[in-house]
Enzyme design. Structure first.
Site, mmCIF file in Angstrom:
data_model
loop_
_atom_site.group_PDB
_atom_site.id
_atom_site.type_symbol
_atom_site.label_atom_id
_atom_site.label_comp_id
_atom_site.label_asym_id
_atom_site.label_seq_id
_atom_site.Cartn_x
_atom_site.Cartn_y
_atom_site.Cartn_z
ATOM 1 N N GLY A 63 35.368 44.410 40.683
ATOM 2 C CA GLY A 63 35.200 43.300 41.621
ATOM 3 C C GLY A 63 35.763 43.653 42.978
ATOM 4 N N ASN A 64 35.883 42.658 43.842
ATOM 5 C CA ASN A 64 36.511 42.886 45.146
ATOM 6 C C ASN A 64 37.292 41.644 45.550
ATOM 7 O OD1 ASN A 64 34.739 41.100 46.858
ATOM 8 N ND2 ASN A 64 33.182 42.467 46.001
ATOM 9 N N ARG A 65 37.970 41.741 46.675
ATOM 10 C CA ARG A 65 38.929 40.691 47.051
ATOM 11 C C ARG A 65 38.324 39.524 47.826
ATOM 12 N NH1 ARG A 65 44.142 42.444 46.535
ATOM 13 N NH2 ARG A 65 44.448 44.707 46.463
ATOM 14 N N SER A 66 37.019 39.480 47.983
ATOM 15 C CA SER A 66 36.444 38.403 48.800
ATOM 16 C C SER A 66 36.691 37.030 48.153
ATOM 17 C CB SER A 66 34.941 38.621 48.962
ATOM 18 O OG SER A 66 34.401 37.542 49.669
ATOM 19 N N ALA A 96 30.462 39.757 49.668
ATOM 20 C CA ALA A 96 30.831 41.167 49.526
ATOM 21 C C ALA A 96 30.114 41.661 48.270
ATOM 22 C CB ALA A 96 32.342 41.305 49.387
#
Ligand code: CTP
Length: 400
Positions: A208-211, A275
């Site tokens: 995943g990512n931090r968005s 993102a």
């Protein structure tokens, strides 16, 4: 500054009780509210409740205090008229300019922004008559919030629920803040993606990512306040649904791609604020990947995800459709942004500087909006809503 004068119209639906909470939010934040319930609404919530919560008599009768011409004055003097809930009947009357009670008279005389928060059964909302009335109202600049999806009266569930009072309040606050500024996205359909995709490895793990989704949600909410019909493609954002916005939930890049291609078919503009993971695991394990003592874990092999923004830019679903991308850059921000704008083929690129606690998960943002036609707008550090409005300014100017 004088307290903003709000007229809260309430039409006859069971969700009328939720308007009490909306009223409380207005009065507690310093608005002067006149409640105008229809006769049917008074079957659900009585006059005493409206009077007690607003601190003023509820205005119910065209024929009361006739010397004060209430059917004209209430609308003329308002800074905002909001109707929550707005029934199918109220929408029909408003669309056709009927004026057979105090609330519909008020809607005809109001020269301020009008927000309608519909609530009804799904069948009534989906009926072509209602949909045409909504389209007519939106074309004229009335902000008609999309109903929420969920539990309706009785055992039914579906689209038609009144959005949460806190969210209607936020939508009204934004409309009030814009004041007499034009509803420059009225009659437009815009699509916004928000959040970050998750690419699963197995049933419990993902890349995943931090968005956080905050910028995309701010874009959706501000577009609604400017009169647009908004479809929000939300990838794993844990934020409340903005009132009046159609929320489509997705998780992976491939799901987002499918939802985006569908949503843009009749859209005037699409903003890809999500993102999107550039890569996904080549293989998905249907069972949880277990550790085995003494055995090294297998490497994770990644494959490329499609570039949704580049696809949407290359195959415009409608002539003149505007495509907007976001770029998160850590170095050479503007040079990299210009190169990315050209590479992706979009009309506008919002370039954010990220890293060291900047942008991700924060309530503020600074960015530059680069345009393929050469335009460049710096948006100083400020709330994500301010950047969102700057993006819509650039979009509205180019939609013509
Ligand atoms: N985007 C997309 N599909 C992808 C990746 C990104 O639609 N598979 C969109 C994002 O929503 C955003 C824009 O492309 O609007 C820019 O994403 P970014 O990750 O900054 O660009 P990349 O192409 O990944 O460039 P780089 O790897 O150089 O950062």
């Amino acid at each position: 500054m004088n307290a903003p004068r709000v007229v809260l119209g309430v039409s006859g639906g069971i969700a009328a009780y939720k308007a009490c909470e909306l009223l409380r939010r207005f009065t507690e934040s310093g608005h002067q509210v006149t409640v105008v319930p229809t006769e049917a609404a008074l079957h659900f919530v009585g006059e005493a409740t409206w009077a007690a919560l607003s601190g003023r008599p509820a205005a119910t009768e065209t024929w009361e205090s006739v010397h004060e011409v209430p059917h004209v004055r209430i609308g003329q003097n308002a800074d905002l008229v909001v109707v929550a809930p707005a029934t199918a009947d109220l929408l029909a009357k408003a669309a056709h300019g009927l004026a057979d009670d105090l609330l519909t008279n008020t809607l005809l005389t109001a020269r301020c922004p009008v927000v309608l928060a519909p609530a009804m059964h799904t069948e009534m909302w989906e009926h072509p008559a209602t949909q045409e009335n909504v389209a007519t109202l939106r074309r004229r600049g009335t902000v008609v919030l999309e109903p929420a999806v969920g539990r309706l009266t009785g055992k039914d569930t579906g689209k038609g629920r009144l959005p949460e009072p806190s969210e209607i309040f936020e939508a009204c606050r934004r409309v009030l803040a814009r004041g007499a500024a034009e509803q420059d996205l009225a009659g437009r359909h815009v699509v916004v993606s928000a959040g970050g995709t998750r690419e699963p490895l197995d049933p419990v793990r993902f890349l995943g990512n931090r968005s956080s989704g905050k910028q995309g949600y701010a874009l959706a909410a501000t577009a609604a306040a400017r009169g647009a019909r908004v479809t929000l493609l939300s990838a794993n954002a844990e934020l409340p649904d903005p009132a009046g916005v159609d929320v489509v939930r997705v998780s992976t890049a491939l799901q987002l791609r499918e939802a985006a291609h569908k949503a843009v078919l009749d859209a005037d503009a699409v903003v890809m604020a999500a993102a999107v993971a550039d890569f996904r695991p080549a293989e998905y394990a249907t069972g949880k990947i277990k550790k085995v003592e003494g055995v090294d874990p297998a490497p994770v092999v990644l494959v490329r995800n499609p570039d949704i923004l580049a696809e949407l830019s290359a195959e415009r679903a409608r002539p003149g459709q505007l495509v907007v991308g976001f770029a998160a850059e850590t170095d050479d921000v503007l040079a990299n942004g210009r190169a990315k704008l050209a590479r992706k083929g979009c009309d506008l690129l919002v370039v954010n500087e990220v890293g060291d606690g900047k942008a991700f998960g924060q309530d503020t943002n600074a960015a530059t909006v680069l345009a393929a036609d050469g335009g460049e707008t710096q948006v100083p550090h400020g709330p994500k809503e301010v950047l969102a409005d700057a993006v819509w300014d650039a979009v509205a100017a180019r939609l013509g």
